[in-house]
Design a protein around this motif. Structure first.
Motif, PDB file in Angstrom:
ATOM      1  N   VAL A 113      -0.087  -0.654  17.475  1.00 54.38           N
ATOM      2  CA  VAL A 113       0.817  -1.884  17.358  1.00 54.38           C
ATOM      3  C   VAL A 113       1.983  -1.631  16.393  1.00 54.38           C
ATOM      4  CG1 VAL A 113       0.273  -4.140  16.431  1.00 54.38           C
ATOM      5  CG2 VAL A 113      -1.459  -3.142  17.687  1.00 54.38           C
ATOM      6  N   ASN A 114       3.019  -1.964  16.651  1.00 52.05           N
ATOM      7  CA  ASN A 114       4.148  -1.873  15.607  1.00 52.05           C
ATOM      8  C   ASN A 114       4.412  -3.460  15.158  1.00 52.05           C
ATOM      9  OD1 ASN A 114       6.496  -1.633  14.294  1.00 52.05           O
ATOM     10  ND2 ASN A 114       7.751  -1.361  15.990  1.00 52.05           N
ATOM     11  N   ASP A 115       3.730  -3.372  13.923  1.00 54.85           N
ATOM     12  CA  ASP A 115       3.452  -4.730  13.074  1.00 54.85           C
ATOM     13  C   ASP A 115       4.965  -4.826  12.411  1.00 54.85           C
ATOM     14  OD1 ASP A 115       3.128  -6.897  11.786  1.00 54.85           O
ATOM     15  OD2 ASP A 115       1.445  -6.113  10.532  1.00 54.85           O
ATOM     16  N   MET A 116       6.104  -5.512  12.930  1.00 51.75           N
ATOM     17  CA  MET A 116       7.272  -5.774  12.540  1.00 51.75           C
ATOM     18  C   MET A 116       7.419  -6.605  11.467  1.00 51.75           C
ATOM     19  SD  MET A 116       9.422  -5.948  16.073  1.00 51.75           S
ATOM     20  CE  MET A 116       8.999  -4.604  17.432  1.00 51.75           C
ATOM     21  N   LEU A 117       6.519  -7.566  11.102  1.00 54.21           N
ATOM     22  CA  LEU A 117       6.666  -8.276  10.145  1.00 54.21           C
ATOM     23  C   LEU A 117       6.128  -7.743   8.781  1.00 54.21           C
ATOM     24  CD1 LEU A 117       5.097 -11.670  11.423  1.00 54.21           C
ATOM     25  CD2 LEU A 117       7.573 -11.072  11.084  1.00 54.21           C
ATOM     26  N   ASN A 118       5.228  -6.656   8.924  1.00 51.94           N
ATOM     27  CA  ASN A 118       4.684  -5.945   7.676  1.00 51.94           C
ATOM     28  C   ASN A 118       5.287  -4.440   7.788  1.00 51.94           C
ATOM     29  OD1 ASN A 118       3.045  -8.140   6.511  1.00 51.94           O
ATOM     30  ND2 ASN A 118       1.956  -7.912   8.510  1.00 51.94           N
ATOM     31  N   ASN A 119       6.257  -4.028   8.460  1.00 56.38           N
ATOM     32  CA  ASN A 119       6.652  -2.685   8.635  1.00 56.38           C
ATOM     33  C   ASN A 119       5.735  -1.623   8.736  1.00 56.38           C
ATOM     34  OD1 ASN A 119       9.024  -0.926   8.738  1.00 56.38           O
ATOM     35  ND2 ASN A 119       8.868  -0.339   6.436  1.00 56.38           N
ATOM     36  N   ARG A 120       4.541  -1.748   9.435  1.00 56.73           N
ATOM     37  CA  ARG A 120       3.485  -0.770   9.638  1.00 56.73           C
ATOM     38  C   ARG A 120       3.382  -0.624  11.048  1.00 56.73           C
ATOM     39  NH1 ARG A 120      -1.817  -3.885   7.477  1.00 56.73           N
ATOM     40  NH2 ARG A 120      -1.651  -5.723   8.907  1.00 56.73           N
ATOM     41  N   MET A 121       2.617   0.748  11.277  1.00 52.29           N
ATOM     42  CA  MET A 121       2.218   1.026  12.589  1.00 52.29           C
ATOM     43  C   MET A 121       0.520   0.938  12.437  1.00 52.29           C
ATOM     44  SD  MET A 121       2.641   1.917  15.808  1.00 52.29           S
ATOM     45  CE  MET A 121       4.054   2.244  15.839  1.00 52.29           C
ATOM     46  N   LEU A 122      -0.073   0.096  13.289  1.00 49.66           N
ATOM     47  CA  LEU A 122      -1.591   0.003  13.348  1.00 49.66           C
ATOM     48  C   LEU A 122      -2.028   1.257  14.740  1.00 49.66           C
ATOM     49  CD1 LEU A 122      -2.097  -3.580  12.924  1.00 49.66           C
ATOM     50  CD2 LEU A 122      -2.347  -1.902  11.319  1.00 49.66           C
ATOM     51  N   VAL A 123      -2.949   1.904  14.300  1.00 52.33           N
ATOM     52  CA  VAL A 123      -3.363   2.703  15.366  1.00 52.33           C
ATOM     53  C   VAL A 123      -4.854   2.932  15.504  1.00 52.33           C
ATOM     54  CG1 VAL A 123      -3.191   5.260  16.188  1.00 52.33           C
ATOM     55  CG2 VAL A 123      -1.030   4.228  15.026  1.00 52.33           C
ATOM     56  N   GLY A 124      -5.310   2.989  16.556  1.00 51.88           N
ATOM     57  CA  GLY A 124      -6.973   2.853  16.678  1.00 51.88           C
ATOM     58  C   GLY A 124      -7.396   3.039  18.249  1.00 51.88           C
ATOM     59  N   ARG A 125      -8.745   3.089  18.315  1.00 50.90           N
ATOM     60  CA  ARG A 125      -9.145   3.357  19.657  1.00 50.90           C
ATOM     61  C   ARG A 125      -9.022   2.072  20.427  1.00 50.90           C
ATOM     62  NH1 ARG A 125     -15.083   4.270  17.898  1.00 50.90           N
ATOM     63  NH2 ARG A 125     -14.568   2.766  16.452  1.00 50.90           N
ATOM     64  N   ASN A 126      -9.030   2.128  21.748  1.00 47.84           N
ATOM     65  CA  ASN A 126      -9.065   0.940  22.642  1.00 47.84           C
ATOM     66  C   ASN A 126     -10.303   0.470  22.757  1.00 47.84           C
ATOM     67  OD1 ASN A 126      -8.650  -0.932  24.275  1.00 47.84           O
ATOM     68  ND2 ASN A 126      -7.263   0.299  25.780  1.00 47.84           N
ATOM     69  N   ASN A 127     -11.112  -0.426  22.210  1.00 50.12           N
ATOM     70  CA  ASN A 127     -12.226  -1.196  22.339  1.00 50.12           C
ATOM     71  C   ASN A 127     -12.018  -2.632  22.124  1.00 50.12           C
ATOM     72  OD1 ASN A 127     -12.282  -1.402  19.737  1.00 50.12           O
ATOM     73  ND2 ASN A 127     -13.258   0.709  19.243  1.00 50.12           N
ATOM     74  N   GLY A 128     -13.040  -3.246  22.478  1.00 46.90           N
ATOM     75  CA  GLY A 128     -13.194  -4.568  22.363  1.00 46.90           C
ATOM     76  C   GLY A 128     -13.349  -5.157  20.637  1.00 46.90           C
ATOM     77  N   GLU A 129     -13.603  -4.659  19.878  1.00 46.93           N
ATOM     78  CA  GLU A 129     -13.368  -4.796  18.423  1.00 46.93           C
ATOM     79  C   GLU A 129     -11.826  -4.550  18.130  1.00 46.93           C
ATOM     80  OE1 GLU A 129     -15.348  -3.532  14.200  1.00 46.93           O
ATOM     81  OE2 GLU A 129     -15.991  -2.344  15.977  1.00 46.93           O
TER      82      GLU A 129
END
Length: 285
Positions: A113-129
C-alpha cells in the motif's frame, strides 16, 4: 481504456469519503425453498453457470466502491485492475479534484500500500486481518477479488451438488466445498448467477455475494460476455459483536479481458516502509 493514474486510495475509503450518495446493498435474491430432484436440465444449468464464471480472465475499469460497517459508511472512486488468480490493483482518488491518495497492490501472498497522504509504504501478508486494516472489511484475497470481478469461481463439478431447490423464480444449488458448503442462486431464464453464499463446516453463513444489473459487452478479444454492473459482498462474523460488514462495487466503465494486459505497480523510492503485520490500527480507521 486509458490506464488510470488517479487513485482513490485505501485512505479515501475512510478519511476523505464520507456518507454522501451511499448505495444500499442490492436486494437479496429470493431463496428457493422447495427441494427438487437434480434433473439433466438442472445439471446443464449448473454447468452453464460454472462455465460462464470462468470466462473472465482480466479487467481494467472504473468503479464506485461503497463500504459499510457498524461504525462507518464511506465511498471511494477507484480504478480496478485485475488478473484472475494473480494480482489486483486499486487506484483510488479522493475529493472533487480527484487527488491521488493511495495505491494498493494485492498479490496472492502479499499486500503493498503506497499511502500517499502519509508518504509511506505499507507491506505485509495478504490475509483477512491485514485487508481489514486497510479497507475495513476482513476478507481474504480471493473473496475481495471475486467481489471486484463480479463473477466468482465455480470450480466444483456437478457431482459435488448436494441438493437443489426451486422457488421464487430462482434455482439454488448447494455444493460441497473445501471449507464447508456454498449455495449458488441462479436465474434459470437468463442463466445468470444472482447470489453466492458460503457456509462454514457448522452451517453458519460466512460470506454472501449478490450480483445485479448484468450488461452485455464484447471483451478485448471480441467475444460477447455478460457481467454484473453491481456486486455486493456481505461478510458475516459470528465472533464479532458489531455485526456484518459490506462492500459494494458499482462499475461506471470497464474493459474485460483486455489483450496484452499487465499490472504495473511501482514502489516509490523515497518513502518509509512500515510492516503492515505489526500495525494494530491504521490512522484512517
Amino acid at each position: 481504456m486509458k490506464s488510470v493514474m488517479k487513485w482513490v486510495g485505501v485512505t479515501a475509503f475512510l478519511v476523505m469519503a464520507g456518507c454522501a450518495q451511499m448505495k444500499t446493498v442490492t436486494r437479496e435474491p429470493d431463496l428457493p425453498a422447495e427441494r427438487v430432484r437434480l434433473t439433466p436440465e438442472l445439471k446443464g444449468l449448473y454447468e452453464s453457470v460454472a462455465t460462464s464464471a470462468g470466462t473472465l480472465k482480466a479487467m481494467d475499469g472504473y468503479a464506485d466502491i461503497y463500504l459499510e460497517t457498524p461504525k462507518r459508511r464511506a465511498k471511494a472512486y477507484c480504478t480496478v485492475q485485475l488478473q484472475k488468480s494473480k494480482d489486483a490493483r486499486l487506484i483510488v482518488t479522493a475529493g472533487i479534484l480527484g487527488w491521488p491518495v493511495a495505491d494498493l497492490l494485492i498479490r496472492p501472498d502479499s499486500l503493498f500500500v503506497n499511502d500517499m497522504l502519509n508518504n509511506r509504504m505499507l507491506v505485509g501478508r495478504n490475509n483477512g486481518e491485514n485487508l481489514g486494516k486497510i479497507i475495513g472489511v476482513n476478507a481474504g484475497a480471493g473473496r475481495l477479488t471475486e467481489t471486484l470481478f463480479g463473477i466468482a469461481d465455480v470450480r466444483e463439478p456437478a457431482s459435488d451438488i448436494a441438493s437443489v431447490r426451486h422457488g421464487g423464480g430462482r434455482v439454488s444449488f448447494t455444493v460441497k466445498s473445501a471449507n464447508g458448503t456454498k449455495e449458488l442462486v441462479v436465474d434459470p431464464l437468463t442463466r445468470e448467477l444472482a447470489g453466492l453464499v458460503y457456509f462454514d463446516h457448522w452451517g453458519r453463513k460466512s460470506v454472501e455475494f449478490r450480483f445485479a444489473d448484468y450488461r452485455s459487452q464484447a471483451d478485448g478479444n471480441g467475444a460477447e460476455l455478460r457481467a454484473p454492473r453491481e456486486i455486493d459482498m456481505i461478510l458475516y462474523r459470528a465472533d464479532d459483536p458489531e455485526g456484518s460488514r459490506s462492500l459494494k462495487v458499482v462499475y461506471d466503465e470497464r474493459v474485460i479481458n483486455p489483450p496484452d494486459f499487465t499490472i504495473n505497480f511501482k514502489r516509490p523510492a523515497k518513502t518509509k516502509t512500515v510492516n503492515l503485520d505489526e500495525v494494530e490500527r491504521l490512522p484512517w480507521l
